[in-house]
Design a protein around this motif. Structure first.
Motif, short mmCIF file in Angstrom:
data_model
loop_
_atom_site.label_atom_id
_atom_site.label_comp_id
_atom_site.label_asym_id
_atom_site.label_seq_id
_atom_site.Cartn_x
_atom_site.Cartn_y
_atom_site.Cartn_z
N THR A 37 35.03 30.42 28.04
CA THR A 37 34.53 29.99 29.41
C THR A 37 33.27 30.38 29.91
OG1 THR A 37 35.54 31.78 30.53
CG2 THR A 37 36.95 29.63 30.53
N SER A 129 42.30 33.21 33.87
CA SER A 129 43.38 33.35 35.12
C SER A 129 44.14 34.65 35.09
CB SER A 129 44.54 32.28 35.41
OG SER A 129 44.70 31.50 34.20
N ILE A 144 38.08 32.94 37.62
CA ILE A 144 37.43 32.14 38.15
C ILE A 144 36.70 31.03 37.22
CG2 ILE A 144 36.34 33.60 39.92
CD1 ILE A 144 33.97 34.42 37.77
N THR A 146 34.09 28.15 35.39
CA THR A 146 32.75 28.45 34.59
C THR A 146 31.54 28.25 35.43
OG1 THR A 146 33.71 27.58 32.52
CG2 THR A 146 31.20 27.58 32.65
N SER A 147 31.64 27.39 36.59
CA SER A 147 30.42 27.33 37.47
C SER A 147 30.46 28.82 38.30
CB SER A 147 30.55 26.35 38.63
OG SER A 147 30.52 24.90 37.82
N ARG A 430 53.05 32.15 29.45
CA ARG A 430 53.16 30.66 29.82
C ARG A 430 54.04 30.02 28.94
NH1 ARG A 430 47.07 29.76 32.52
NH2 ARG A 430 47.78 30.32 34.53
N PHE A 432 54.38 26.53 29.27
CA PHE A 432 53.93 25.19 29.29
C PHE A 432 54.06 24.37 28.27
CE2 PHE A 432 50.35 26.93 32.55
CZ PHE A 432 51.39 27.03 33.59
N GLY B 51 47.55 24.30 36.77
CA GLY B 51 47.30 24.52 35.12
C GLY B 51 46.68 26.12 35.34
N SER B 52 45.35 25.83 34.82
CA SER B 52 44.74 27.33 34.78
C SER B 52 43.03 27.09 35.27
CB SER B 52 44.67 27.84 33.20
OG SER B 52 43.45 27.19 32.52
N SER B 53 42.53 28.13 35.26
CA SER B 53 40.90 28.08 35.93
C SER B 53 40.11 27.40 35.13
CB SER B 53 40.72 29.72 35.76
OG SER B 53 40.46 30.13 34.74
N ARG B 54 40.52 26.87 34.03
CA ARG B 54 39.50 25.96 33.19
C ARG B 54 38.81 25.01 33.85
NH1 ARG B 54 40.30 30.28 30.53
NH2 ARG B 54 41.40 30.49 28.66
N GLU B 55 37.41 24.98 33.64
CA GLU B 55 36.79 23.77 34.63
C GLU B 55 36.44 22.58 33.41
OE1 GLU B 55 34.00 25.84 36.92
OE2 GLU B 55 32.60 24.42 36.85
N HIS B 56 37.27 22.67 32.39
CA HIS B 56 37.04 21.77 31.26
C HIS B 56 37.63 20.33 31.97
CE1 HIS B 56 36.52 25.68 29.37
NE2 HIS B 56 35.79 24.77 28.62
N ASP B 76 44.93 24.72 43.86
CA ASP B 76 43.78 25.44 44.42
C ASP B 76 42.66 25.49 43.62
OD1 ASP B 76 45.03 26.18 46.43
OD2 ASP B 76 45.26 28.42 45.98
N ILE B 77 42.49 26.06 42.58
CA ILE B 77 41.47 26.30 41.61
C ILE B 77 40.72 25.21 41.17
CG2 ILE B 77 40.33 27.51 39.29
CD1 ILE B 77 42.54 29.38 39.43
N ASN B 81 36.98 23.65 41.56
CA ASN B 81 36.15 23.28 40.49
C ASN B 81 35.88 21.95 40.42
OD1 ASN B 81 36.43 25.75 39.10
ND2 ASN B 81 38.11 25.11 37.78
N LYS B 84 32.63 22.00 42.98
CA LYS B 84 31.53 22.48 42.08
C LYS B 84 30.90 21.88 41.11
CE LYS B 84 32.57 27.01 43.84
NZ LYS B 84 32.49 28.22 43.86
#
Lengths: 470, 167
Positions: A37, A129, A144, A146-147, A430, A432, B51-56, B76-77, B81, B84
């Motif tokens: 990331t 996460s 968090i 990547t931004s 997870r 999933f 899912g997750s925090s990934r911005e992809h 939320d995340i 994202n 942003k």
């Protein structure tokens, strides 16, 4: 003074700037970085001619796609590029890195605490996460995007809206042989994957107080699986004892001063949370998930549910979909489910105590025919410590593969993949669809339960697989 | 997730739904229909982006050409994202979203005005929506959040001195 929760204490201490109609600007004490990331964030710095504001508060490692067999054979060209890029970026921006050859390398959430980088009262972020793991030390730690990684690299701060607070109180004692993993899976099964949305959770109660630091890390690790932004535990003597003598922890008199400060962090008597959830530790039995999100789980003595058991039509539909993906018939006893793969590892359960508890069951026994079983230690130092105790021999003699440290089969970004249609007893976090490989079926369990499943070829109560005297 | 750039993720958007095992477009997925080819507003189901925090994920939407996502609710995340990255996530009630689902065909056009916080079509206003004033300003002005924070450099420095950060 008005009583405060640990969450409010840490938050208030880190506000750099506050204004009406805007989130708070929070200072970040520790930024952990990994290869997946971060490349776009460093690229952003380069394009805008910015520097890393506090390289001394930033620490990088490689974990998500490192090979766990032959360290230098990276088959996937993109994995290779991501790792090379991280090395390059850290060198260019002056960030300390534990690369693949470094003795400190490991899963970012395993090595932070090991090195003493993780400390009570800190704000800790990482582009992942499961950063919530570090909350075990009484730190406010969250994942968090990547931004935001770019924002923290260039400013050492983040804009954050004040979260709701939730207390999850675990009353009484866990039964003998019932683990921290069983506890957190039971919490998520009881309260659901949305219980913590928009909130930070504090875990309290007797069962939590009695836990070791490694057990607390397992609990906090899966806070995000309950939808929470972060999960933490007020620090106590157990925390301080763990931190003593760690490389990045203060030493001598400074350590005593630090303890005095850390002691002030615990939630004040009478402090109020926005919400309180309670669970009795005694009622918890070893857990196994049967579905495709972490709340779809139950006791090893339960049966796979019927969709009709659920009132909400939406729930019925998602249970149906989950069982179709998992290829499970409603009403099947959990103990009748055969497995083909076992994965012991991940930021949830790859520490020395996890490997010990699995080894205790495995010692003197053999992995069931047709089962592929892997142990992937969370860090090089966990691996070395386990080898010093001879755990590697215990696992290898039983037919387990003993691997190098990394995230591995938890998310199948390297070559460690569960094939389509195969079923895996996994100590990760997870379940999933496709998480461990396209079409792979994941059942989340504790290390002891995974070890017992490896031996039996199906799920069984690990408490009944008594250690052999060898 | 396996790229080192922000660009180029559009080809992977909804990949297993858009393409079959041989990489051919699936006829039964609506993004593959001619009428939706140049769509820039995506109408979606509840808890979109969980899912997750990934911005992809937002990178893929943006790269594909989406500027707005309308859904009954968002994870939320993912919501953060999106903002942003200059994508506007709009939460509307389930009934309105269902109505948009049924209307969105044969050249139906929808207009989104962020300054008025309003969604409308040829026949007039469809709905209004809420957005945090901070996010709204950021999207309207195309702010670089880092630049905004760097303008507070003095305060960050003061904080570091007062708290003895790194000492």
């Amino acid at each position: 003074m008005e009583p405060k929760t640990i969450i409010e204490k840490i938050w208030d201490k880190h506000v750099v700037h506050q204004e009406e109609g805007s989130p708070d600007l929070l200072y970040i004490d520790l930024h952990l970085v990994h290869e997946v990331t971060s490349p776009q964030a460093f690229e952003g710095l380069r394009m805008n001619k910015r520097r890393v504001r506090r390289p001394d508060l930033t620490f990088a490692t490689m974990d998500h796609n490192v090979p766990t067999i032959a360290r230098h054979i990276i088959n996937d060209p993109v994995s290779k590029v991501q790792m090379e890029k991280l090395e390059e970026n850290c060198n260019e921006f002056g960030v300390e890195i534990a690369d693949i050859n470094h003795p400190d390398q490991g899963i970012v959430h395993v090595i932070g605490p090991e090195l003493g980088l993780t400390q009570p009262g800190k704000t800790i972020v990482c582009g992942d996460s499961h950063t919530s793991t570090h909350g075990a030390f009484g730190a406010l730690a969250f994942g968090i995007g990547t931004s935001e990684v770019e924002h923290v690299l260039s400013t050492q701060t983040l804009w954050q809206s004040r979260p709701k607070t939730i207390e999850i109180r675990v009353n009484g004692h866990l039964g003998s042989g019932v683990t921290a993993k069983d506890l957190i899976l039971a919490v998520i099964a009881k309260f659901g994957v949305n219980a913590g949305t928009g909130a930070v959770v504090e875990y309290t109660g007797e069962a939590i107080r009695n836990m070791t630091m490694e057990e607390r890390m397992t609990v906090c690790n899966m806070s995000i699986e309950a939808g929470a932004k972060a999960g933490l535990i007020s620090p106590d003597e157990t925390t301080f004892l763990y931190l003593k003598g760690k490389r990045h922890t203060p030493s001598g008199e400074a350590f005593d001063d630090a303890i005095a400060e850390w002691k002030k962090l615990a939630t004040d008597p009478g402090a109020e949370y926005d919400e309180v959830l309670e669970i009795g530790a005694e009622e918890i039995e070893p857990q196994v998930t049967w579905g495709t999100n972490p709340s779809m789980g139950s006791s090893v003595y339960a049966r796979v549910p019927f969709p009709e058991d659920y009132e909400d039509p939406g729930d019925q539909k998602s249970i149906k979909q989950a069982l179709a993906y998992m290829d499970l018939q409603p009403g099947t006893p959990i103990q009748n489910i055969d497995i083909q793969y076992v994965f012991i590892g991940s930021c949830t359960n790859s520490r020395l105590s996890d490997l010990r508890s699995a080894a205790e069951i495995v010692r003197g026994r053999k992995v069931h025919e047709g089962v592929t079983a892997l142990v992937v230690p969370g860090s090089k130092s966990v691996k070395n410590a386990a080898e010093a105790e001879g755990l590697d021999t215990v696992f290898k003699d039983a037919g387990f593969e003993w691997r190098e440290a990394g995230c591995s089969m938890c998310l199948a970004m390297n070559d460690d993949i569960v094939p389509p249609g195969e079923r895996c007893a996994s100590t990760s976090n997870r379940n999933f669809e496709g998480r461990q490989g396209n079409g792979a079926r994941t059942h989340l369990v504790s290390p002891a339960m995974a070890a017992a499943a490896a031996i039996e070829g199906r799920f069984t109560d690990a408490r009944k697989v008594k250690p052999l005297v060898v | 997730m396996k790229r080192i750039e922000r660009q180029g993720f559009g080809q992977f958007l909804f990949y297993n739904w858009r393409f079959d095992d041989d990489g051919h477009p699936r006829d039964d997925f609506n993004l593959n229909e001619d009428q939706y080819r140049n769509a820039s507003i995506l109408v979606a189901g509840k808890n979109f982006g969980c899912g997750s925090s990934r911005e992809h994920a937002p990178w893929a939407l943006l790269d594909y050409g989406f500027k707005v996502v309308i859904a009954p609710s968002f994870a939320d995340i993912f919501y953060n994202n999106c903002v942003k990255n200059g994508i506007l996530p709009i939460a509307l009630n389930q009934d309105t979203v269902s109505e948009l689902f049924s209307k969105s065909k044969n050249g139906y056009e929808l207009f989104v005005e962020l300054d008025k916080q309003q969604v409308s079509d040829a026949s007039g206003a469809v709905a209004t929506f809420n957005i945090d004033p901070y996010w709204k300003e950021m999207l309207l002005n195309g702010w670089d959040e880092v630049s905004r924070t760097l303008s507070l450099e003095d305060q960050i420095k003061q904080y570091e001195e007062k708290q003895l950060v790194g000492e």
